[in-house]
Design a protein around this motif. Sequence first.
Motif, PDB file in Angstrom:
ATOM      1  N   LYS A   1     -11.410  -1.891  -0.326  1.00 24.60           N
ATOM      2  CA  LYS A   1     -12.214  -2.720  -1.231  1.00 24.60           C
ATOM      3  C   LYS A   1     -11.322  -3.394  -2.277  1.00 24.60           C
ATOM      4  N   ASP A   2     -10.467  -2.611  -2.919  1.00 26.76           N
ATOM      5  CA  ASP A   2      -9.573  -3.160  -3.950  1.00 26.76           C
ATOM      6  C   ASP A   2      -8.616  -4.192  -3.368  1.00 26.76           C
ATOM      7  N   TYR A   3      -8.104  -3.906  -2.185  1.00 27.94           N
ATOM      8  CA  TYR A   3      -7.160  -4.827  -1.544  1.00 27.94           C
ATOM      9  C   TYR A   3      -7.825  -6.174  -1.256  1.00 27.94           C
ATOM     10  N   ARG A   4      -9.037  -6.145  -0.721  1.00 26.20           N
ATOM     11  CA  ARG A   4      -9.742  -7.394  -0.402  1.00 26.20           C
ATOM     12  C   ARG A   4     -10.055  -8.170  -1.684  1.00 26.20           C
TER      13      ARG A   4
ATOM     14  N   ALA B   1      -1.813   2.360   0.149  1.00 27.60           N
ATOM     15  CA  ALA B   1      -2.549   2.457   1.410  1.00 27.60           C
ATOM     16  C   ALA B   1      -1.609   2.738   2.583  1.00 27.60           C
ATOM     17  N   SER B   2      -0.455   2.113   2.586  1.00 23.27           N
ATOM     18  CA  SER B   2       0.470   2.343   3.699  1.00 23.27           C
ATOM     19  C   SER B   2       1.032   3.768   3.661  1.00 23.27           C
ATOM     20  N   ALA B   3       1.256   4.318   2.470  1.00 18.29           N
ATOM     21  CA  ALA B   3       1.706   5.708   2.361  1.00 18.29           C
ATOM     22  C   ALA B   3       0.622   6.654   2.898  1.00 18.29           C
ATOM     23  N   LEU B   4      -0.637   6.383   2.575  1.00 14.03           N
ATOM     24  CA  LEU B   4      -1.745   7.184   3.081  1.00 14.03           C
ATOM     25  C   LEU B   4      -1.846   7.061   4.603  1.00 14.03           C
ATOM     26  N   LEU B   5      -1.675   5.858   5.115  1.00 16.70           N
ATOM     27  CA  LEU B   5      -1.736   5.625   6.559  1.00 16.70           C
ATOM     28  C   LEU B   5      -0.634   6.410   7.272  1.00 16.70           C
TER      29      LEU B   5
ATOM     30  N   ARG C   1       2.520  -0.940   6.346  1.00 16.81           N
ATOM     31  CA  ARG C   1       1.972  -2.018   5.511  1.00 16.81           C
ATOM     32  C   ARG C   1       1.270  -3.061   6.384  1.00 16.81           C
ATOM     33  N   ARG C   2       1.916  -3.451   7.456  1.00 12.31           N
ATOM     34  CA  ARG C   2       1.329  -4.477   8.332  1.00 12.31           C
ATOM     35  C   ARG C   2       0.099  -3.937   9.069  1.00 12.31           C
ATOM     36  N   LEU C   3       0.153  -2.675   9.477  1.00 12.25           N
ATOM     37  CA  LEU C   3      -1.029  -2.086  10.106  1.00 12.25           C
ATOM     38  C   LEU C   3      -2.192  -2.009   9.126  1.00 12.25           C
ATOM     39  N   PHE C   4      -1.914  -1.675   7.872  1.00 16.88           N
ATOM     40  CA  PHE C   4      -2.989  -1.649   6.879  1.00 16.88           C
ATOM     41  C   PHE C   4      -3.603  -3.039   6.712  1.00 16.88           C
ATOM     42  N   THR C   5      -2.774  -4.069   6.705  1.00 22.39           N
ATOM     43  CA  THR C   5      -3.300  -5.431   6.606  1.00 22.39           C
ATOM     44  C   THR C   5      -4.237  -5.721   7.778  1.00 22.39           C
ATOM     45  N   LEU C   6      -3.833  -5.347   8.984  1.00 25.07           N
ATOM     46  CA  LEU C   6      -4.691  -5.570  10.157  1.00 25.07           C
ATOM     47  C   LEU C   6      -5.976  -4.748  10.070  1.00 25.07           C
ATOM     48  N   ILE C   7      -5.872  -3.532   9.584  1.00 20.56           N
ATOM     49  CA  ILE C   7      -7.068  -2.689   9.417  1.00 20.56           C
ATOM     50  C   ILE C   7      -8.022  -3.344   8.419  1.00 20.56           C
ATOM     51  N   SER C   8      -7.477  -3.860   7.319  1.00 25.47           N
ATOM     52  CA  SER C   8      -8.345  -4.498   6.320  1.00 25.47           C
ATOM     53  C   SER C   8      -9.030  -5.731   6.909  1.00 25.47           C
TER      54      SER C   8
END
Length: 170
Positions: A94-97, A129-133, A149-156
């Motif tokens: 939510k915060d990232y978006r 988020a990437s550390a959590l992932l 980091r890139r996977l988190f972007t795709l997840i978002s």
Amino acid sequence: MTTASKSSNSRLSAVSLDKSIGSPSDPILKREQAVTISDLLENNSFAPVGHNGGPYLLELEILDKKLVLSVTTESGEHVLCHHLSLTSFRQLLKDYRIVCESYIDAQLRLTPERLEAIDMGRRAIHDEASALLRERFKSRVEIDQDTARRLFTLISLLVARNSFGRGPAT
């Protein structure tokens, strides 16, 4: 969307996102998705625990509020299927978006210094988020910080697409 890359054992050579929800209709999101996949495939570290048969094909989808990570080899051999609850990512997503949307909205009206401040906030959320992932994946697949980091972007992006028309992407 599927994109291919060069070979190596501990890396992704292709990434597919859930096609059942369609591709992003927003040109900015479509570009963000394409750039993220391209960057991911250009430079990544992806090693399923206990498997040395890469490079790997990755498919990401959202199913019942969970991320489903399906990994195969280029020859089609099943490597793993991992379901990851997104509950612990809810606030970060939510915060990232919100920060990303604020940055896009502010580009034409704020000074470069203010834009930099917004971008610093985005990077901080992205890093958390990437550390959590990485932590959540560590028993199944080893990934480096940039890959996470890139996977988190795709997840978002997937969460936002999956939530379209059904309220906020959380």
